[in-house]
Scaffold this active site. Structure first.
Site, PDB file in Angstrom:
ATOM      1  N   GLY A  28      43.072  32.736  37.859  1.00 34.60           N
ATOM      2  CA  GLY A  28      44.098  32.181  36.986  1.00 34.60           C
ATOM      3  C   GLY A  28      44.206  32.934  35.673  1.00 34.60           C
ATOM      4  N   HIS A  34      47.956  40.892  37.640  1.00 35.07           N
ATOM      5  CA  HIS A  34      48.163  39.977  38.768  1.00 35.07           C
ATOM      6  C   HIS A  34      49.613  40.073  39.262  1.00 35.07           C
ATOM      7  CE1 HIS A  34      44.841  37.813  36.519  1.00 35.07           C
ATOM      8  NE2 HIS A  34      44.304  37.966  37.716  1.00 35.07           N
ATOM      9  N   LYS A 146      40.341  47.116  39.487  1.00 39.32           N
ATOM     10  CA  LYS A 146      39.552  47.074  38.240  1.00 39.32           C
ATOM     11  C   LYS A 146      38.112  46.698  38.521  1.00 39.32           C
ATOM     12  CE  LYS A 146      40.055  44.153  34.699  1.00 39.32           C
ATOM     13  NZ  LYS A 146      38.749  43.662  34.259  1.00 39.32           N
ATOM     14  N   ASP A 147      37.922  45.715  39.410  1.00 36.41           N
ATOM     15  CA  ASP A 147      36.543  45.427  39.807  1.00 36.41           C
ATOM     16  C   ASP A 147      36.300  46.155  41.131  1.00 36.41           C
ATOM     17  OD1 ASP A 147      34.066  44.542  40.474  1.00 36.41           O
ATOM     18  OD2 ASP A 147      34.393  42.519  39.722  1.00 36.41           O
ATOM     19  N   SER A 183      41.998  38.899  31.983  1.00 44.44           N
ATOM     20  CA  SER A 183      42.200  37.569  31.389  1.00 44.44           C
ATOM     21  C   SER A 183      41.261  37.397  30.202  1.00 44.44           C
ATOM     22  CB  SER A 183      41.944  36.483  32.427  1.00 44.44           C
ATOM     23  OG  SER A 183      42.751  36.720  33.553  1.00 44.44           O
ATOM     24  N   ARG A 184      40.146  38.127  30.203  1.00 42.76           N
ATOM     25  CA  ARG A 184      39.153  37.986  29.125  1.00 42.76           C
ATOM     26  C   ARG A 184      39.569  38.721  27.847  1.00 42.76           C
ATOM     27  NH1 ARG A 184      35.342  37.916  33.749  1.00 42.76           N
ATOM     28  NH2 ARG A 184      34.260  35.912  33.630  1.00 42.76           N
TER      29      ARG A 184
END
Ligand code: PAF
Length: 299
Positions: A28, A34, A146-147, A183-184
């Site tokens: 989320g 996203h 990204k990950d 998101s962070r």
């Protein structure tokens, strides 16, 4: 119109007899990264479901589970604008009707890189992604590059557990100045954000060095680590070259691989990487996709 659906059974009912089902799993607080996954899913699939679930299993003790941003109205608008059909928002009890005694762990791929400082993280990711694959039965699932370690983990678990799903890795989306979207990033103040650019600045310098002929891991890792260390507010965690699938440490760029970095700015842990893709024309660097510089609001 996007439909918000809360149970596995209701999503599965909507997935039946509609052709190719695409899934974009998320925690989320959606951003343009996203949206680009959703658009890619839209172009490849007949129905696109975005799952939004802040998965407690993948947050370690003292991590940001409680403060992780949650805003389902905002997420639904972003998902709809990018072309999603369904936003799946399971409650904790829908995802885990009982505290799970069955979890998914991998015997490789998860000890290196982020697995060192987050020893339970990838089991949490693998367990929830397995439940999403089993419960929603997608034909294709879209994950950001990204990950890179997570992408390797998910690809391997889908193969090991024979899920009939194609795992698709999609390019990192970056702000105009190189910062990888996350998101962070919302946790960062202006000074911290400036320091966080040490991650992507180092990676772009690695990409330049590679394109000028440097292929040994030690030199490339040194460039990335040095750029992080030069930022006073950024505490580097690692800069390492790994195989894209097995996640084993490499000495040289000679196959599909990624150079991953992680660092902490204040309380916020950030990751980023550049990918080396083996193509018919040799090894090509994927630096990700950059958004245009935002136009200032008229005063
Ligand atoms: O990358 C994420 O957003 C999460 O780790 C995922 C894949 C949705 C699993 O909770």
């Amino acid at each position: 119109m996007v439909e918000i659906v809360e149970t596995f059974a209701d999503v599965r009912a909507r997935h039946s007899d509609v052709g190719t089902v695409g899934l974009v799993p998320t925690l989320g607080f959606l951003h343009e990264g996203h949206s680009s996954l959703i658009r890619t899913a839209r172009s490849a699939c007949d129905i696109v479901t975005v799952s939004v679930f802040v998965n407690p299993l993948q947050f370690g003790e003292g991590e940001d589970f409680d403060r992780y941003p949650r805003d389902i109205d905002r997420d639904s608008h972003i998902a709809a604008a990018a072309g999603a059909d369904i936003v799946f928002t399971p409650s904790l009890s829908e995802m885990f009707p009982e505290p799970p005694v069955t979890t998914v762990t991998l015997e490789a791929l998860t000890d290196a890189l982020s697995g060192r400082s987050r020893p339970t993280h990838f089991a949490g990711v693998a367990t929830v992604v397995t439940k999403l694959f089993a419960g929603l039965q997608p034909d294709m699932a879209f994950f950001g590059r990204k990950d890179a370690q997570q992408l390797a983990v998910v690809t391997r678990l889908a193969a090991d557990l024979s899920f009939p799903v194609e795992v698709v890795g999609c390019p990192i989306v970056r702000e105009f100045d190189g910062l990888a979207l996350s998101s962070r990033n919302i946790y960062l103040n202006d000074l911290e954000r400036r320091a966080a650019l040490g991650l992507s600045r180092g990676l772009m310098a690695v990409a330049d060095a590679f394109e000028s002929g440097t292929v040994d891991a030690e030199s490339l890792e040194g460039i990335a680590y040095g750029a992080m260390a030069a930022e006073h507010l950024l505490e580097p965690e690692y800069a390492e070259l790994h195989d894209a699938y097995s996640v084993v440490n490499l000495n040289t760029v000679d196959r599909d691989s990624f150079l991953a970095v992680a660092g902490r700015v204040g309380e916020t842990r950030l990751i980023d990487n550049i990918r080396f893709d083996l193509t018919d024309h040799g090894i090509v660097v994927d630096r990700g996709v950059r958004l245009p510089r935002p136009v200032p609001e008229p005063t």
